[in-house]
Design a protein around this motif. Structure first.
Motif, PDB file in Angstrom:
ATOM      1  N   TYR A   1      22.017  -9.818 -22.626  1.00 47.40           N
ATOM      2  CA  TYR A   1      22.032 -10.528 -21.346  1.00 47.40           C
ATOM      3  C   TYR A   1      22.872  -9.838 -20.265  1.00 47.40           C
ATOM      4  CZ  TYR A   1      19.933 -14.567 -23.690  1.00 47.40           C
ATOM      5  OH  TYR A   1      19.093 -15.413 -24.376  1.00 47.40           O
TER       6      TYR A   1
ATOM      7  N   ARG B   1      21.677  -9.451 -16.758  1.00 49.79           N
ATOM      8  CA  ARG B   1      21.396 -10.689 -16.019  1.00 49.79           C
ATOM      9  C   ARG B   1      22.670 -11.354 -15.502  1.00 49.79           C
ATOM     10  NH1 ARG B   1      17.401 -13.147 -20.532  1.00 49.79           N
ATOM     11  NH2 ARG B   1      17.599 -15.083 -19.334  1.00 49.79           N
TER      12      ARG B   1
ATOM     13  N   SER C   1      21.024 -22.250 -10.684  1.00 49.33           N
ATOM     14  CA  SER C   1      20.469 -21.078 -11.383  1.00 49.33           C
ATOM     15  C   SER C   1      20.706 -21.175 -12.890  1.00 49.33           C
ATOM     16  CB  SER C   1      21.081 -19.781 -10.833  1.00 49.33           C
ATOM     17  OG  SER C   1      20.891 -19.670  -9.444  1.00 49.33           O
TER      18      SER C   1
ATOM     19  N   LYS D   1      20.490 -27.823 -20.431  1.00 46.55           N
ATOM     20  CA  LYS D   1      20.098 -27.536 -19.049  1.00 46.55           C
ATOM     21  C   LYS D   1      20.194 -28.787 -18.183  1.00 46.55           C
ATOM     22  CE  LYS D   1      16.598 -25.286 -16.197  1.00 46.55           C
ATOM     23  NZ  LYS D   1      15.352 -24.470 -16.193  1.00 46.55           N
TER      24      LYS D   1
ATOM     25  N   GLU E   1      18.082 -26.767 -25.844  1.00 46.68           N
ATOM     26  CA  GLU E   1      18.112 -26.054 -24.567  1.00 46.68           C
ATOM     27  C   GLU E   1      17.786 -26.989 -23.406  1.00 46.68           C
ATOM     28  OE1 GLU E   1      14.025 -25.160 -26.407  1.00 46.68           O
ATOM     29  OE2 GLU E   1      16.077 -25.612 -27.055  1.00 46.68           O
TER      30      GLU E   1
ATOM     31  N   GLU F   1      20.106 -21.251 -16.709  1.00 45.88           N
ATOM     32  CA  GLU F   1      19.195 -20.690 -17.708  1.00 45.88           C
ATOM     33  C   GLU F   1      19.757 -21.023 -19.087  1.00 45.88           C
ATOM     34  OE1 GLU F   1      18.473 -16.513 -17.151  1.00 45.88           O
ATOM     35  OE2 GLU F   1      18.748 -16.674 -14.976  1.00 45.88           O
TER      36      GLU F   1
ATOM     37  N   GLU G   1      18.690 -20.836 -23.309  1.00 47.63           N
ATOM     38  CA  GLU G   1      17.750 -20.433 -24.347  1.00 47.63           C
ATOM     39  C   GLU G   1      18.317 -20.779 -25.713  1.00 47.63           C
ATOM     40  OE1 GLU G   1      15.712 -16.577 -23.875  1.00 47.63           O
ATOM     41  OE2 GLU G   1      16.963 -16.304 -22.104  1.00 47.63           O
TER      42      GLU G   1
END
Length: 273
Positions: free
Chosen positions: A25, A28, A195, A185, A181, A197, A199
């Protein structure tokens, strides 16, 4: 969980997953420009902070702070890793934040910590409050993990239930969740993260021998088992793993060579303030 020397030696799964997640990651992560401040929440003995996390932090980092609920861990980390730009402090992310820390960090990281916390909203809100405007968090924590099923099984036994009455306190809030997840979130978004994210990764870890498995269990066990019963507890722990077919009985030998395969879910969450 307060034996820093033992944890330093055996927290191999945390180190591996922290490294793999950061490598995957890293591109990112949107690092702030100019001088930045970074906090590692639940830094333990400091080895992940300094030997893994610090290697990906840009050179414009003015201050790196590790924090942990354990005074013993913080003392070990300061003794072995502190320098002019790095320090470690005692902090419980599940309690009220000191005012001087609010809005003080451009980037917040955490590895294998949030799965120990039952008051998830408090912890995520505190992480949000630690960040400066535009700051970003990167969080890695356990969802489903067979270790938690072992805890539950042992807590029902006559021999161990006395010391494991609060077993649910030490089981990930996402252990029984089919789509963690989505839950994470939704929580982060409701607190004000943008923003976002999240997973859920399927992971596997194989312990190479009995000593490594026993050492890891002892390093992270959250229950106050009497020291003279340590070995008995470990033997019962291993017996449960055999019953769950996590330890392959056919491959277990007297010399300690075993095949203990843990399949688990790891949650990776990222968000901005």
């Amino acid at each position: 969980m307060n034996n820093a020397e033992l944890y330093h030696r055996y927290n191999i799964i945390t180190k591996r997953d922290a490294l793999q997640c950061l490598e995957e990651y890293e591109k990112r992560i949107k690092w702030k420009k100019g001088e930045i401040t970074v906090i590692d929440i639940g830094s333990g003995d400091g080895s992940v902070t300094m030997n893994i996390l610090k290697k990906i932090i840009p050179n414009n980092c003015e201050k790196l702070v590790g924090c942990d609920i354990s005074e013993a861990m913080v003392q070990y980390a300061n003794d072995h890793y502190a320098n002019d730009h790095t320090s470690f402090m005692v902090l419980d992310i599940e309690r009220d934040l000191p005012n001087e820390l609010r809005g003080n960090f451009d980037h917040a990281f955490s590895f294998y910590v949030l799965n120990w916390i039952q008051h998830q909203e408090v912890a995520f809100r505190n992480i949000h409050d630690l960040l400066s405007e535009g700051g970003e968090c990167f969080l890695v924590f356990l969802g489903h993990m067979p270790m938690f099923d072992v805890y539950r099984t042992l807590s029902r036994s006559t021999r161990w239930k006395l010391w494991m009455k609060d077993v649910e306190r030490f089981i990930s809030p996402y252990h029984d969740c089919q789509e963690p997840e989505k839950k994470v979130k939704q929580l982060m978004t409701s607190i004000g993260f943008t923003s976002v994210e999240v997973e859920c990764l399927q992971k596997t870890f194989v312990y190479p021998n009995l000593d490594a498995l026993k050492g890891t269990v002892k390093a992270v066990i959250p229950f106050q088992i009497p020291k003279d019963l340590d070995e008995d507890f470990l033997l019962d722990y291993i017996k449960v793993l055999q019953d769950m077919h996590i330890i392959d009985n056919a491959s277990s030998n007297v010399d300690g060579s075993i095949k203990a395969t843990f399949n688990y879910r790891l949650i990776v969450a990222k968000g901005r303030k």
